[in-house]
Motif scaffolding. Structure first.
Motif, PDB file in Angstrom:
ATOM      1  N   ALA A 251       0.866  -1.178   0.000  1.00 30.73           N
ATOM      2  CA  ALA A 251       0.000   0.000   0.000  1.00 30.73           C
ATOM      3  C   ALA A 251       0.904   1.230   0.000  1.00 30.73           C
ATOM      4  CB  ALA A 251      -0.899  -0.011   1.231  1.00 30.73           C
ATOM      5  N   PHE A 254      -0.933   4.930   2.142  1.00 26.89           N
ATOM      6  CA  PHE A 254      -1.916   4.422   3.080  1.00 26.89           C
ATOM      7  C   PHE A 254      -1.667   5.134   4.392  1.00 26.89           C
ATOM      8  CE2 PHE A 254      -4.192   0.571   4.938  1.00 26.89           C
ATOM      9  CZ  PHE A 254      -5.296   0.670   4.108  1.00 26.89           C
ATOM     10  N   GLU A 258      -7.056   5.305   6.643  1.00 28.44           N
ATOM     11  CA  GLU A 258      -7.425   4.134   5.857  1.00 28.44           C
ATOM     12  C   GLU A 258      -7.259   2.844   6.655  1.00 28.44           C
ATOM     13  OE1 GLU A 258      -7.362   7.423   4.004  1.00 28.44           O
ATOM     14  OE2 GLU A 258      -5.313   6.677   4.174  1.00 28.44           O
TER      15      GLU A 258
END
Length: 400
Positions: A251, A254, A258
């Motif tokens: 990710a 991120f 989130e």
């Protein structure tokens, strides 16, 4: 135009003296971002609250003049953002626009602001173009960028053996920049890139993209997207058994927001890079708890970065003795940045704030002792390593 606009004026008692060098006898800051779409939790109204906190902590006035903060929702559309920015400058006497989530929006507003001779400080967008080829004399990039994310998350995974990559990339400037920066870093470390596929912003179905990534055989699937798009991709990857099959998800952008939305059960073990964590030290925790009291969420790097940007802007006005854009910009590049977000930060000639960033790993549910305690800090990456040298950024303002 469907947009949300709010305004708050923070005024100290007493009349402002006539000699103050402040245009229109007020300093007005606009927080322009996504408040209803895929990035609403990433920045959204919480960034507006961060800006208000900074004004309050500064004292509510600068050069004995009131400070006002307004906000609007750009809906992740560059044309809407440009229209709002133009209205703010032409009819509402806004002096500076900040946050600017979504790189296409940030680039458009930065260009418009350059023509208008106004200050922008981007905290919500990622592309290095803001302080690279499209840099501007009165524009700044504050919270993070794609190069820092590539060095942090990309570097960590390559070191751990993730030396072949496939990218799921958001189909706009941010995604392209993040894929490009991470690919360059991976290959510079001896890794390979098997391919990539682009998806539209606010995409509900990642099945075809994930199947292509799965078929590539790459060890790492780099998610060059953000917000709800990243959350949805991770959830759907679990349904396809991608990580169970031996591939790893990266990710690349991120944040705490989130992770909270996804939950520790689904997010545990993910590596990510942020430039702020509320539970990293005592000062961060104090700020985080104050922020939580007024928003109901803990701050991520965009929220804390917006707080720092507003505070630094007001300090620069105070030091310059005016809110005139070029004078304020000169002070922003001259003054050190020392606040809860950045300690010993410096601003390059291209407008890039250079400060430490942190490689994090998301905790397993059993490791988290208190609410919002989601990260183990694995590594502090010095700002000089995380960010491009201004002389090598491609910014025409910098003489390398």
């Amino acid at each position: 135009m469907n947009k949300l606009i709010m305004t708050t004026a923070l005024v100290a008692a007493g009349a402002a003296p006539a000699f103050a060098q402040v245009s229109d006898d007020v300093v007005k800051i606009g927080i322009l971002n996504d408040q209803s779409g895929v990035y609403a939790d990433f920045g959204g109204l919480s960034s507006y609250e961060a800006a208000l906190m900074a004004v309050e902590d500064f004292g509510g006035t600068v050069l004995d003049m009131p400070v006002e903060v307004i906000t609007a929702d750009h809906q992740n559309k560059a044309d809407i953002a440009s229209n709002i920015a133009r209205q703010w400058y032409d009819t509402e006497q806004v002096d500076s626009i900040m946050e600017l989530t979504t790189s296409s929006v940030a680039l458009a507003v930065q260009a418009l602001s350059n023509e208008a001779g106004k200050v922008t400080i981007t905290t919500g967008a990622a592309t290095t173009e803001l302080t690279g080829a499209q840099c501007a004399p009165n524009s700044f990039h504050w919270a993070y960028d794609t190069h820092a994310l590539a060095v942090g998350t990309g570097g960590a995974l390559v070191e751990q053996g993730g030396d072949s990559w496939f990218f799921l990339t958001a189909d706009y400037a941010f995604g392209y920049s993040l894929e490009e920066q991470t690919s360059a870093f991976v290959t510079s470390q001896g890794g390979t890139v098997a391919g990539s596929v682009r998806h539209p912003l606010t995409n509900p179905d990642f099945s075809s993209f994930l199947l292509q990534a799965q078929a590539s055989g790459a060890k790492v699937i780099g998610l060059a997207n953000a917000g709800l798009d990243t959350q949805n991709a991770i959830k759907q990857a679990a349904e396809f058994g991608i990580t169970q099959g031996g591939q790893q998800l990266a990710a690349l952008l991120f944040t705490l927001s989130e992770v909270h939305g996804l939950g520790l059960e689904a997010a545990q073990g993910l590596s990510l890079t942020e430039s702020f964590y509320w539970n990293r030290d005592e000062a961060s925790a104090e700020f985080g708890n104050r922020f939580f009291e007024r928003t109901g969420v803990m701050p991520n790097m965009v929220h804390a970065g917006t707080y720092s940007a507003v505070l630094s802007y007001l300090k620069a006005i105070e030091a310059a003795g005016t809110d005139e854009a070029s004078a304020v910009s000169a002070k922003l590049k001259e003054l050190p940045v020392d606040d809860v977000f950045a300690q010993g930060g410096t601003v390059g000639a291209n407008g890039r704030l250079i400060k430490d960033v942190y490689l994090m790993q998301v905790k397993a549910p059993g490791e988290s002792d208190i609410a919002w305690d989601y990260y183990n800090v694995l590594q502090t990456i010095p700002g000089a390593e995380a960010y491009l040298d201004p002389a090598e950024s491609g910014c025409p303002l910098v003489q390398g």
